[in-house]
Write an enzyme that holds these catalytic residues in place. Structure first.
Site, PDB file in Angstrom:
ATOM      1  N   TYR A  51     -18.937 -18.551  -1.006  1.00 57.68           N
ATOM      2  CA  TYR A  51     -20.086 -17.734  -0.646  1.00 57.68           C
ATOM      3  C   TYR A  51     -20.395 -16.735  -1.777  1.00 57.68           C
ATOM      4  CZ  TYR A  51     -22.209 -13.852   2.163  1.00 57.68           C
ATOM      5  OH  TYR A  51     -22.968 -12.838   2.661  1.00 57.68           O
ATOM      6  N   ASP A  89     -11.549 -16.138   6.557  1.00 60.14           N
ATOM      7  CA  ASP A  89     -12.881 -15.799   7.041  1.00 60.14           C
ATOM      8  C   ASP A  89     -13.277 -16.915   8.005  1.00 60.14           C
ATOM      9  OD1 ASP A  89     -15.592 -15.435   7.408  1.00 60.14           O
ATOM     10  OD2 ASP A  89     -15.920 -14.712   5.367  1.00 60.14           O
ATOM     11  N   ILE A 124     -15.789 -16.912  10.304  1.00 58.07           N
ATOM     12  CA  ILE A 124     -17.035 -16.563  10.981  1.00 58.07           C
ATOM     13  C   ILE A 124     -17.830 -17.773  11.475  1.00 58.07           C
ATOM     14  CG2 ILE A 124     -17.249 -14.376   9.770  1.00 58.07           C
ATOM     15  CD1 ILE A 124     -19.481 -15.558   8.112  1.00 58.07           C
ATOM     16  N   LYS A 164     -22.962 -15.681  13.103  1.00 59.02           N
ATOM     17  CA  LYS A 164     -23.170 -17.111  12.918  1.00 59.02           C
ATOM     18  C   LYS A 164     -22.972 -17.875  14.224  1.00 59.02           C
ATOM     19  CE  LYS A 164     -23.406 -16.090   8.570  1.00 59.02           C
ATOM     20  NZ  LYS A 164     -24.678 -16.036   7.860  1.00 59.02           N
TER      21      LYS A 164
END
Lengths: 512, 484
Positions: free
Chosen positions: B152, B237, B239, B276
């Site tokens: 990202y 992470d 998410i 998300k």
């Protein structure tokens, strides 16, 4: 670790140099070294266990020194131990500031009129509970339009759920600009495009710190000051706060000579001062800076080429005869380099919605705004809250009524409270704003020192069962002053609080 | 000296460097979109936004829930009496019912295979704030974190900008579908050590952004062993954990460490958010879950810099404890995501465009290597500009994600309706067919606003960190940079 030289034998010259001073010094030094090693070993092993976070006063904790920057801290820990950051090692320890310890103690035994009438009454948080009923009434009357509705303001779910402009919705900025204009007396206009919105004033101060200074630099800050500044400026930005002491003889008003002195002393030490951080109206004293003083401050900042950060969150809580003048107003009236002044504001105090997290940075400096905008991504206001608040602030009639009623209720409680305290023999500093009184209890402490102040604080906590903030937590240079917030109780509860204070006052008087 | 120079001098280093990442050429796609956004009726020739990883497929379910649960909002007659309790609530522990609800939800997303302790949940300002917060807790300025690429782009801002931490990419390759290998990890770690860089940990995104794949259990175990042996932290992470729509079944690091008793739990931290999975990015709910007590204690105090609005906490406490709704939502969301992805990728296959097989996320990783005139990053950027300019789609080039190989593009599919997807497919088909037939569809001219970030010099192979400042042109009413 302190290097204390036993002076007595040196001064008096007994037993010669070696026996009289060098050897005792060396022994003393090694003793401290031994104690320090032992202490760090025992905290090492206790860190490896799963230690719950309850504040314990038993083990000695490394204190974040009030005036040193992060770079002075040494790292600890062996190789095989799980290492967190240096900052985390310090912050994960229980707080040593009585401001936070007090808040924790209340959480463990909170006063409630029916459920827990002997609990600790919270007078250490400047929350405004006096006008929540007004807001509740407004909500009841205006529910449809507040969050989810259709029509004019595009309030459907599609409007609040997706990503929004990170520095805040434009409608909210406009509404806040209007609100600030009203609350600050109607004499200065605020431009919404000079705003960056943040989730509360706390991140706003942190963001400005990141923008205006590098790690290891410093801000000058008049004392006594809001304990939260230590957190907002020092922790992650790593900027030091250099106290500029104000005295009761001046009613704790700032004077430029003291600023000058602090600045040059810092320079001598090789510390780069990047700005001055003030709160106006002042927390915890409650006094207001005069336009003259504001001009002097601006001159000073111009002369030294530094910034001014003005935290004006209490602007709407004026009750005295003095009128509040925002620093923005002073900027308007003269040709002054506007680019060095930055204002912090928020709705936690003046609109009582601290939980909703609405704050802002206001600046004419486009470069600062630009950097702050990018940083506001770390602290954006929740979208439903933005909508709700925009709606509320746009109801001009309600806001006008709210501002007036709020002032009146604060004045009423303040006057009564100060009156009762005076009858007990406790004088308060002269103040014109804020949600607290700055009370002089120096006559009740023994000895006249921080230790005496701490003991009195403990008495208030355990005997009177009230949480008030001692001056040492606010870095006040004179012991014995306490900040007492009066907006978390109702007018009717004042006699109860006064009675509890009286108990302690009498205990102190009888023991002296 | 001019006032502006003087101003610039007065600011901090952090404020004036470009580690915020917003000057990368990658954001030119955003600018193109914002100056010419697609609208089915008002602007059917506009640029279609396919660079924003937002989940808009299930708004209707959320709307329905809100209508049926007026008590959850303080802005209803049923709920307004809660107002006073939460108006002043700014305790950094967070509302207990909120934390309980989040723990419950996180457990559900993982099929009930793990339980989470509400006392270990910390709030922060979106996943953006959460990522930054965990760095402040784990690393000192100058320390480094390993990160598998592609990753990202905004990690640079979130993990490095104000923290002073540096990122060390761990290269992954298409030859094994960009899986993270133990060898790659060890190589990167060793190189860092040789360079005297203090590696504090490894950060992985699972499910991956931009790949859309989940990490296999064995690989995850291998990663956990790696960090455990080297005594460095693992930040996961997660998410996108609720966007898994296909097999293989999702395995969270929380499950893995339940089985690996020898692993030091103090090293494990999870980043989560509702932006998300639930499609609620506007709510700004970022969460850190740490198994390390020091991190929890420190992080909790730092929450003050990004507390979730108590109004939002109160609302979500109700929604996330509604188990029936959550079950239905997660199942339906997965179904719609899978359907949407299939429709899109099958459409692409008709013109011989393949994508990395993926089972999660709001995007897929599209392979356009066959369309590159030169198999270089420059070729990738040229093709990308063509896609923005001529095909009028804002997709994200692989180089923005620090991908080791040119020719890959991330395409987001969950932020638009079905008709828009069809139009996008039509445009791609037309473009590919035209290119195949050898027609010369060279750009007539570069749109001038795409040159904003570039000088007239040629591009380097790696265009990740340009040194020019793009003009600061604030765009009102829309973010200059949106999260990806």
């Amino acid at each position: 670790m302190k290097l204390i030289v036993p002076l007595q034998s040196v001064v008096q010259g007994r037993n010669g140099f070696l026996l009289g001073s060098l050897i005792p010094c060396a022994l003393f030094y090694f003793l401290q070294l031994y104690l320090k090693r032992r202490r760090s070993n025992s905290s090492n092993s206790s860190n490896n266990n799963n230690n719950p976070s309850s504040p314990s006063s038993s083990s000695p904790t490394p204190v974040l020194p009030r005036s040193s920057s992060r770079s002075n801290l040494s790292s600890r820990g062996s190789i095989s131990r799980v290492r967190v950051s240096k900052l985390a090692s310090i912050l994960s320890k229980p707080d040593d500031s009585l401001y936070y310890i007090g808040l924790d103690r209340v959480l463990q035994d909170p006063y409630h009129v029916f459920v827990n009438p002997n609990g600790i009454i919270q007078l250490g948080l400047s929350d405004n509970k006096l006008c929540l009923d007004l807001i509740e009434k407004w909500l009841v009357k205006n529910l449809e339009g507040s969050v989810m509705g259709n029509g004019d303001m595009n309030l459907s779910i599609n409007g609040i759920v997706p990503y929004q402009p990170f520095d805040g919705l434009n409608e909210l900025k406009i509404a806040l600009a209007d609100f600030m204009h009203q609350v600050m007396g109607g004499s200065v206009e605020f431009d919404p495009s000079n705003m960056v919105l943040t989730s509360g004033a706390t991140p706003a101060i942190e963001i400005l710190s990141f923008c205006l200074a590098d790690q290891g630099n410093a801000f000058l800050v008049p004392t006594p000051f809001y304990p939260g500044f230590d957190r907002d400026v020092r922790w992650r930005p790593g900027i030091d706060l250099i106290p500029v002491h104000c005295r009761s003889t001046d009613n704790f008003n700032l004077n430029i000579t003291a600023l000058e002195q602090a600045f040059s002393q810092a320079r001598k030490r090789g510390v780069k001062v990047r700005g001055i951080l003030i709160s106006n109206p002042s927390n915890p004293v409650g006094n207001i800076l005069t336009p003259d003083m504001l001009f002097s401050l601006l001159d000073f900042a111009e002369d030294k080429n530094i910034h001014i950060i003005a935290d004006e969150v209490f602007a709407g809580s004026t009750y005295g005869s003095e009128e509040f003048v925002s620093i923005a107003e002073v900027l308007d009236s003269e040709y002054i380099d506007k680019s060095r002044v930055h204002i912090i504001y928020g709705l936690s105090k003046d609109l009582s919605i601290a939980g909703f997290r609405v704050g802002l940075i206001y600046s004419h400096n486009k470069t600062v705004l630009d950097a702050a905008k990018k940083m506001s991504r770390f602290a954006t206001i929740s979208a439903p809250t933005q909508r709700l608040v925009t709606s509320m602030l746009s109801d001009k009639r309600f806001i006008q009524e709210y501002i007036e009623t709020n002032r009146n209720r604060i004045r009423r409680v303040h006057d009564e409270f100060v009156d009762c305290l005076t009858k007990l023999g406790i004088k308060c500093a002269k103040s014109s704003a804020g949600m607290f009184c700055w009370a002089d209890m120096s006559g009740l402490i023994k000895p006249y020192s921080e230790k005496g102040e701490l003991e009195l604080w403990e008495k208030f906590m355990s005997v009177a069962k009230i949480n008030i903030t001692p001056g040492s937590a606010c870095h006040c240079i004179e012991p014995g002053w306490f900040r007492i917030c009066f907006t978390t109780i109702s007018f009717e509860e004042i006699p109860l609080v006064i009675e509890r204070i009286r108990k302690v006052v009498e205990t102190c008087k009888s023991s002296s | 000296m001019s006032l502006e120079n003087k101003n610039h001098q007065l600011l901090s280093k952090i404020a004036t460097n470009d580690k915020h990442g917003e000057n990368s050429p990658y954001f030119d796609g955003w600018k193109a979109y914002e100056s010419n956004p697609f609208h089915p009726t008002k602007n059917p020739q506009g640029v279609i936004q396919m660079g924003l990883a937002e989940n808009q497929l299930c708004f209707d379910l959320i709307e329905e829930w809100i209508r049926n649960n007026p008590k959850a909002s303080i802005c209803t007659p049923e709920g307004v009496n809660e107002f006073r309790n939460i108006a002043n609530f700014q305790d950094y522990h967070g509302l207990p019912e909120f934390r309980n609800a989040v723990a419950n939800f996180m457990s559900k997303v993982r099929g009930g295979r793990v339980r989470f302790d509400p006392d270990r949940i910390l709030m922060s300002g979106g996943a953006t704030g959460a990522n930054e917060l965990i760095m402040f807790c784990l690393a000192d300025p100058g320390d480094a974190f390993l990160v598998p690429s592609p990753y990202y782009p905004a990690f640079v801002r979130d993990l490095c900008w104000r923290t002073g931490v540096q990122l060390i990419p761990v290269q992954c390759h298409s030859s094994n579908n960009f899986k993270i290998t133990r060898e790659a990890l060890e190589e990167a770690y060793m190189k860092a050590q040789e360079g005297n860089i203090n590696v504090k940990g490894l950060i992985i995104t699972n499910p991956s952004n931009p790949l859309g794949t989940t990490i296999e259990k064995e690989t995850l175990k291998s990663i956990v062993s790696f960090i455990n042996e080297n005594n460095i932290h693992l930040v996961c992470d997660e998410i996108y954990s609720g966007t898994v729509f296909d097999t293989p079944k999702y395995v969270s690091v929380a499950e893995v460490i339940q089985e690996m008793v020898e692993c030091k739990k103090d090293l494990i931290h999870i980043i989560y958010s509702l932006s998300k999975d639930m499609g609620l990015p506007g709510f700004r709910v970022g969460l850190v879950y740490s198994y390390n007590d020091e991190v929890v204690n420190c992080g909790r105090k730092m929450s003050s810099f990004g507390l979730v609005s108590s109004q939002t906490q109160h609302f979500l406490a109700a929604m996330l404890s509604d188990n029936k709704f959550i079950d239905k939502f997660l199942a339906e969301s997965s179904r719609r995501l899978r359907e949407r992805r299939e429709f899109f990728t099958m459409g692409l296959e008709k013109v011989n465009i393949t994508c990395l097989p993926s089972n999660a996320g709001l995007f897929f990783w599209m392979n356009l290597r066959s369309l590159l005139r030169e198999k270089t990053f420059e070729g990738e950027m040229k093709l990308w500009r063509l896609i923005i300019n001529e095909v009028k789609l804002n997709v994200s080039p692989g180089s923005a994600f620090n991908c080791s190989e040119p020719g890959w593009y991330r395409v987001c599919f969950a932020n638009m309706d079905h008709e828009t997807v069809e139009i996008a497919l039509m445009r791609i088909r037309a473009f590919v067919n035209g290119r195949d037939k050898g027609k010369n569809i060279e750009m007539k001219r570069w749109k001038s606003n795409l040159r904003l970030s570039f000088s007239s010099r040629r591009f380097d192979e790696k265009v990740m960190s340009p040194h020019m400042m793009s003009p600061h042109s604030p765009m009102p009413h829309s973010p200059l940079v949106r999260a990806t």
